[in-house]
Design a protein around this motif. Structure first.
Motif, PDB file in Angstrom:
ATOM      1  N   TYR A  69       0.816  -1.211   0.000  1.00 27.77           N
ATOM      2  CA  TYR A  69       0.000   0.000   0.000  1.00 27.77           C
ATOM      3  C   TYR A  69       0.851   1.265   0.000  1.00 27.77           C
ATOM      4  O   TYR A  69       0.480   2.272  -0.610  1.00 27.77           O
ATOM      5  N   ARG A  70       2.009   1.217   0.647  1.00 29.40           N
ATOM      6  CA  ARG A  70       2.928   2.360   0.609  1.00 29.40           C
ATOM      7  C   ARG A  70       3.442   2.563  -0.817  1.00 29.40           C
ATOM      8  O   ARG A  70       3.502   3.692  -1.313  1.00 29.40           O
ATOM      9  N   ALA A  71       3.785   1.471  -1.487  1.00 26.62           N
ATOM     10  CA  ALA A  71       4.276   1.556  -2.868  1.00 26.62           C
ATOM     11  C   ALA A  71       3.187   2.078  -3.797  1.00 26.62           C
ATOM     12  O   ALA A  71       3.453   2.914  -4.669  1.00 26.62           O
ATOM     13  N   LEU A  72       1.955   1.609  -3.611  1.00 26.99           N
ATOM     14  CA  LEU A  72       0.843   2.121  -4.429  1.00 26.99           C
ATOM     15  C   LEU A  72       0.662   3.615  -4.238  1.00 26.99           C
ATOM     16  O   LEU A  72       0.424   4.349  -5.206  1.00 26.99           O
ATOM     17  N   GLN A  73       0.776   4.083  -2.997  1.00 25.93           N
ATOM     18  CA  GLN A  73       0.641   5.508  -2.727  1.00 25.93           C
ATOM     19  C   GLN A  73       1.747   6.297  -3.427  1.00 25.93           C
ATOM     20  O   GLN A  73       1.489   7.345  -4.018  1.00 25.93           O
ATOM     21  N   GLU A  77       1.201   9.154  -6.320  1.00 25.17           N
ATOM     22  CA  GLU A  77       1.776  10.493  -6.210  1.00 25.17           C
ATOM     23  C   GLU A  77       2.622  10.822  -7.438  1.00 25.17           C
ATOM     24  O   GLU A  77       2.575  11.938  -7.954  1.00 25.17           O
ATOM     25  N   GLN A  78       3.376   9.844  -7.907  1.00 25.08           N
ATOM     26  CA  GLN A  78       4.219  10.051  -9.091  1.00 25.08           C
ATOM     27  C   GLN A  78       3.374  10.313 -10.331  1.00 25.08           C
ATOM     28  O   GLN A  78       3.715  11.163 -11.142  1.00 25.08           O
ATOM     29  N   GLU A  83       1.162  14.243 -14.305  1.00 29.10           N
ATOM     30  CA  GLU A  83      -0.113  14.546 -14.961  1.00 29.10           C
ATOM     31  C   GLU A  83      -0.615  13.383 -15.800  1.00 29.10           C
ATOM     32  O   GLU A  83      -1.243  13.551 -16.830  1.00 29.10           O
ATOM     33  N   ILE A  84      -0.343  12.176 -15.318  1.00 28.67           N
ATOM     34  CA  ILE A  84      -0.826  10.964 -15.970  1.00 28.67           C
ATOM     35  C   ILE A  84      -2.072  10.478 -15.262  1.00 28.67           C
ATOM     36  O   ILE A  84      -2.902   9.797 -15.813  1.00 28.67           O
ATOM     37  N   TYR A  85      -2.223  10.877 -14.020  1.00 33.83           N
ATOM     38  CA  TYR A  85      -3.325  10.397 -13.183  1.00 33.83           C
ATOM     39  C   TYR A  85      -4.664  10.790 -13.767  1.00 33.83           C
ATOM     40  O   TYR A  85      -4.870  11.909 -14.197  1.00 33.83           O
TER      41      TYR A  85
END
Length: 86
Positions: A69-73, A77-78, A83-85
């Motif tokens: 879950y830390r890696a997913l977060q 954020e990245q 601006e891919i999100y």
């Protein structure tokens, strides 16, 4: 290139061709530390359960979930920064 601890390569696969990752995904994964990459790829690429991941990496089940879950977060954020999100 995604690097893993050598003792994990037998479970993940060490051949670069085994990981058909796009350049942008590769760049995102490069922002993670070695342990985070291992957990993410075991979960998504190899479809391991959290229990299997904890056994393979010799870490407690709760730790495997926390790392995941830390890696997913971090990845979220990245992608927001790039601006891919969506």
């Amino acid at each position: 290139m995604v690097h893993f601890k050598t003792e994990y390569e037998e479970f993940i696969g060490s051949n670069e061709e085994d990981l058909p990752l796009s350049l942008s995904l590769q760049q995102l994964l490069d922002t993670l530390n070695e342990e985070e990459k291992s957990v993410i790829l075991l979960r998504f690429y190899n479809d391991y359960t959290f229990k299997e991941i904890s056994e393979v990496l010799h870490i407690p089940l709760g730790t495997a979930k926390s790392i995941f879950y830390r890696a997913l977060q971090k990845l979220r954020e990245q992608t927001k920064e790039a601006e891919i999100y969506e």
